[in-house]
Design a protein around this motif. Sequence first.
Motif, PDB file in Angstrom:
ATOM      1  N   ILE A   1       0.843  -1.204   0.000  1.00 38.10           N
ATOM      2  CA  ILE A   1       0.000   0.000   0.000  1.00 38.10           C
ATOM      3  C   ILE A   1       0.874   1.249   0.000  1.00 38.10           C
ATOM      4  O   ILE A   1       0.654   2.193  -0.763  1.00 38.10           O
ATOM      5  CB  ILE A   1      -0.953  -0.014   1.214  1.00 38.10           C
ATOM      6  CG1 ILE A   1      -1.985  -1.129   1.037  1.00 38.10           C
ATOM      7  CG2 ILE A   1      -1.636   1.341   1.392  1.00 38.10           C
ATOM      8  CD1 ILE A   1      -2.958  -1.260   2.176  1.00 38.10           C
ATOM      9  N   LEU A   2       1.910   1.232   0.824  1.00 43.19           N
ATOM     10  CA  LEU A   2       2.806   2.388   0.900  1.00 43.19           C
ATOM     11  C   LEU A   2       3.482   2.625  -0.446  1.00 43.19           C
ATOM     12  O   LEU A   2       3.520   3.763  -0.955  1.00 43.19           O
ATOM     13  CB  LEU A   2       3.852   2.147   1.997  1.00 43.19           C
ATOM     14  CG  LEU A   2       4.892   3.235   2.201  1.00 43.19           C
ATOM     15  CD1 LEU A   2       4.224   4.550   2.563  1.00 43.19           C
ATOM     16  CD2 LEU A   2       5.880   2.841   3.298  1.00 43.19           C
ATOM     17  N   ALA A   3       3.983   1.541  -1.053  1.00 43.43           N
ATOM     18  CA  ALA A   3       4.714   1.680  -2.321  1.00 43.43           C
ATOM     19  C   ALA A   3       3.790   2.152  -3.437  1.00 43.43           C
ATOM     20  O   ALA A   3       4.110   3.110  -4.152  1.00 43.43           O
ATOM     21  CB  ALA A   3       5.355   0.349  -2.701  1.00 43.43           C
ATOM     22  N   THR A   4       2.628   1.499  -3.580  1.00 39.43           N
ATOM     23  CA  THR A   4       1.735   1.907  -4.665  1.00 39.43           C
ATOM     24  C   THR A   4       1.155   3.293  -4.376  1.00 39.43           C
ATOM     25  O   THR A   4       0.855   4.042  -5.299  1.00 39.43           O
ATOM     26  CB  THR A   4       0.593   0.899  -4.879  1.00 39.43           C
ATOM     27  OG1 THR A   4       0.035   0.570  -3.602  1.00 39.43           O
ATOM     28  CG2 THR A   4       1.082  -0.351  -5.556  1.00 39.43           C
ATOM     29  N   GLY A   5       1.037   3.636  -3.096  1.00 36.87           N
ATOM     30  CA  GLY A   5       0.594   4.976  -2.727  1.00 36.87           C
ATOM     31  C   GLY A   5       1.528   6.042  -3.304  1.00 36.87           C
ATOM     32  O   GLY A   5       1.084   7.082  -3.780  1.00 36.87           O
ATOM     33  N   TRP A   6       2.815   5.733  -3.296  1.00 36.88           N
ATOM     34  CA  TRP A   6       3.776   6.693  -3.858  1.00 36.88           C
ATOM     35  C   TRP A   6       3.667   6.773  -5.371  1.00 36.88           C
ATOM     36  O   TRP A   6       3.854   7.846  -5.948  1.00 36.88           O
ATOM     37  CB  TRP A   6       5.207   6.329  -3.437  1.00 36.88           C
ATOM     38  CG  TRP A   6       5.536   7.010  -2.146  1.00 36.88           C
ATOM     39  CD1 TRP A   6       5.639   6.432  -0.922  1.00 36.88           C
ATOM     40  CD2 TRP A   6       5.725   8.411  -1.955  1.00 36.88           C
ATOM     41  NE1 TRP A   6       5.893   7.386   0.031  1.00 36.88           N
ATOM     42  CE2 TRP A   6       5.959   8.608  -0.577  1.00 36.88           C
ATOM     43  CE3 TRP A   6       5.720   9.514  -2.802  1.00 36.88           C
ATOM     44  CZ2 TRP A   6       6.185   9.872  -0.030  1.00 36.88           C
ATOM     45  CZ3 TRP A   6       5.947  10.776  -2.257  1.00 36.88           C
ATOM     46  CH2 TRP A   6       6.174  10.946  -0.896  1.00 36.88           C
ATOM     47  N   ILE A   7       3.354   5.633  -6.015  1.00 33.21           N
ATOM     48  CA  ILE A   7       3.176   5.693  -7.482  1.00 33.21           C
ATOM     49  C   ILE A   7       1.963   6.564  -7.798  1.00 33.21           C
ATOM     50  O   ILE A   7       1.981   7.383  -8.722  1.00 33.21           O
ATOM     51  CB  ILE A   7       2.988   4.279  -8.072  1.00 33.21           C
ATOM     52  CG1 ILE A   7       4.153   3.378  -7.670  1.00 33.21           C
ATOM     53  CG2 ILE A   7       2.867   4.343  -9.584  1.00 33.21           C
ATOM     54  CD1 ILE A   7       4.041   1.960  -8.180  1.00 33.21           C
ATOM     55  N   VAL A   8       0.910   6.388  -6.996  1.00 31.48           N
ATOM     56  CA  VAL A   8      -0.291   7.199  -7.195  1.00 31.48           C
ATOM     57  C   VAL A   8       0.035   8.676  -6.962  1.00 31.48           C
ATOM     58  O   VAL A   8      -0.363   9.547  -7.743  1.00 31.48           O
ATOM     59  CB  VAL A   8      -1.403   6.701  -6.248  1.00 31.48           C
ATOM     60  CG1 VAL A   8      -2.568   7.656  -6.239  1.00 31.48           C
ATOM     61  CG2 VAL A   8      -1.865   5.315  -6.663  1.00 31.48           C
ATOM     62  N   ALA A   9       0.796   8.941  -5.903  1.00 30.71           N
ATOM     63  CA  ALA A   9       1.175  10.329  -5.612  1.00 30.71           C
ATOM     64  C   ALA A   9       1.965  10.912  -6.777  1.00 30.71           C
ATOM     65  O   ALA A   9       1.769  12.070  -7.174  1.00 30.71           O
ATOM     66  CB  ALA A   9       1.992  10.387  -4.332  1.00 30.71           C
TER      67      ALA A   9
ATOM     68  N   GLY B   1       1.629  10.034  -9.842  1.00 32.73           N
ATOM     69  CA  GLY B   1       0.618  10.292 -10.874  1.00 32.73           C
ATOM     70  C   GLY B   1      -0.055  11.643 -10.665  1.00 32.73           C
ATOM     71  O   GLY B   1      -0.216  12.420 -11.611  1.00 32.73           O
ATOM     72  N   TYR B   2      -0.416  11.941  -9.423  1.00 31.46           N
ATOM     73  CA  TYR B   2      -1.052  13.235  -9.130  1.00 31.46           C
ATOM     74  C   TYR B   2      -0.099  14.371  -9.481  1.00 31.46           C
ATOM     75  O   TYR B   2      -0.497  15.387 -10.063  1.00 31.46           O
ATOM     76  CB  TYR B   2      -1.415  13.344  -7.635  1.00 31.46           C
ATOM     77  CG  TYR B   2      -2.409  12.317  -7.152  1.00 31.46           C
ATOM     78  CD1 TYR B   2      -3.324  11.745  -8.019  1.00 31.46           C
ATOM     79  CD2 TYR B   2      -2.435  11.936  -5.818  1.00 31.46           C
ATOM     80  CE1 TYR B   2      -4.232  10.802  -7.568  1.00 31.46           C
ATOM     81  CE2 TYR B   2      -3.347  11.002  -5.357  1.00 31.46           C
ATOM     82  CZ  TYR B   2      -4.239  10.428  -6.232  1.00 31.46           C
ATOM     83  OH  TYR B   2      -5.129   9.505  -5.787  1.00 31.46           O
ATOM     84  N   ALA B   3       1.180  14.198  -9.109  1.00 34.22           N
ATOM     85  CA  ALA B   3       2.159  15.254  -9.361  1.00 34.22           C
ATOM     86  C   ALA B   3       2.307  15.478 -10.860  1.00 34.22           C
ATOM     87  O   ALA B   3       2.339  16.632 -11.321  1.00 34.22           O
ATOM     88  CB  ALA B   3       3.499  14.875  -8.746  1.00 34.22           C
ATOM     89  N   VAL B   4       2.365  14.386 -11.643  1.00 27.17           N
ATOM     90  CA  VAL B   4       2.523  14.536 -13.087  1.00 27.17           C
ATOM     91  C   VAL B   4       1.298  15.223 -13.685  1.00 27.17           C
ATOM     92  O   VAL B   4       1.424  16.095 -14.554  1.00 27.17           O
ATOM     93  CB  VAL B   4       2.756  13.162 -13.751  1.00 27.17           C
ATOM     94  CG1 VAL B   4       2.675  13.270 -15.262  1.00 27.17           C
ATOM     95  CG2 VAL B   4       4.094  12.608 -13.336  1.00 27.17           C
TER      96      VAL B   4
END
Lengths: 459, 179
Positions: free
Chosen positions: A308-316, A318-321
């Motif tokens: 969850i932590l790792a994929t949370g960062w990928i999602v974050a 995505g938001y930044a991009v």
Amino acid sequence: MADLARTISPSITPEPLIEGPDDDLTLTDSVFAPVWKPTAKGWWFLFMICLGGTGMLFSAIGWTVYKGIGVWGNNIPVAWAFGIINFVWWIGIGHAGTLISAILLLFQQKWRTSINRFSEAMTLFAVICAALYPVVHTGRPWFAAYWLFPYPSTLGIWPQFRSPLTWDVFAVSTYFTTSLLFWYLGLLPDLAALRDRSTGKWSQRLYGIFSLGWRGAGRHWRDYMSAYTLLAGVATPLVVSVHTIVSFDFATAQLPGWHTTIFPPYFVAGAVFSGFAMVVTLIVPAREFLGLKNVITLRHLEAMNKVILATGWIVAYGYAVEIFNDWYSGSRYELGHLHEKMLGPFAPFFWMQMFCNVVVPQIFWKRSLRRSLLVMWIASIFVNIGMWLERFNIIVISLHRDFIPGSWAAYAPTIIDVSLFVGTICFFGMNFLLFLRFVPSVAANEVKELAHEMRHTHV
Amino acid sequence: MSEVARQFVMAGFKEPELMLVAAKRMRETVKGEVEAYTPYPVHGVDEALALPKSIIPKMVGTGALFGVCGGYTLLYWCSVIAYPINVGGRPLHSAPAFIPITFECGILLSALTAFFGVLAWMGYPRLYHPVFESPGFRRASIDRFWISIELAGDDPNKLQAELKELGAEETDFVTEQLQ
């Protein structure tokens, strides 16, 4: 991984994946116990609530079909709303099941063993809930097959295959079929074991029929394992393709907020993120009540929280991009979208999404919080909410302010929308409770195989 | 169904290792076919029974190929031949737009072939098998490791004694029940 860790630092010995006595009979019986035990009062209580909610779901569907889809809150310009939000949300939840069962199998991650059956069931029910929405959204579900699938009709009309919506039909129906077959194939040896452990005449017969007469012959295991691994092998690219195609529904449009190339990877990561959160939400109470703590250990839960932590960062990321691209494009419409998202009428939803999906998972950096049942359960619910809001924001915020100010409008769901959403949650819950009651929620044969391996190699 | 009832000598073992040794010995010395039954896949069964490689990968590969070819053909036929519509001037044969469904068809056919293919290949559903005649065999799906030897001219009593010597916890002699 475990081997690598031991080579690097011999002092690291991971916690066992199975706790307590690990002989085959004890393991089988502890895994099967929830199936044999008389139905608990708590189960009936939850089941009745879910049954009521399912009644509400079908009433809402009935009303929609009777009156037409005008009873939903979506209208021009917000032509897609709860229907597609919930569709994407449910599909995303389903993806963690496939990830756990297929991808972790291919990577030989031993910790998947205790939780794969559970998450595969979650996938199946989530995909059923997801598929309900587009079918009902057609307004006349009995025509849906005719509009969506290329079957020969006397009219000689065929679907429009250049549209991502048609791709979606193929992706989701393939996904459901494959998940069902994969789940059932994995279940066969356990159904046979249930047949052989049951004492009642009817349970013997029923489990006997559903096990198809499985007898665990060496020749069969060879072919079975080959087929099972291949199914995992095809399910892995499938799960990535499904959410990629779901994201194409948006990304191929020109609308600011949708028209972006980050969507496929960002949707897939979001799906895994929300799916793992849902597994935690369900498994924390289930292992408590079903007495499966010896096979679903804190190590399993901790591993899920790390995902969850790792994929949370990928999602974050995505938001930044997304935000960066809005700004970097220099397009006034993209900038306008960004402004609306952060400061417009739906801005609280956006900031709530950021809090749930970016801030909350960061607590999992700390080991003690990663291993606290209460903390992870609450955090997982935040992630579920956050991911629902993400889809709401992508769809509603983008649609309610498009290119021409004259076509701007607000959006609010109707009571039917809400009933459908709450109804699918209850329908999902009802299916899940039935699954927990009648089918071993942990793959006994795989746990025994793991225990056998652990005894011989001290994994 | 064959007219002649098949007969099997069976032996249950507590440990998979003992079962593997016995299975190997039986395969080498006995005329009838030897089979092993385990609650979970046990490493070494393939070697002990000298099983050839599984045919399933080839089966699934063929399924995938059919899916991909069939899927693309379907898209091409529908969009170009049966129902050509001009959508914004895009070519009727829009190859890139056909990729996702072609891919999904490949996956779908592979999955269907893997599932139904493996069941058909293993001969399931088949609710009755003579090995189920042995009461102890009920533990073959739980925590015991069984082997069966189909009788083809060997002496069942001698076989049972030999299996006992090889460490079998129990042995049995079963006859197929014909309808």
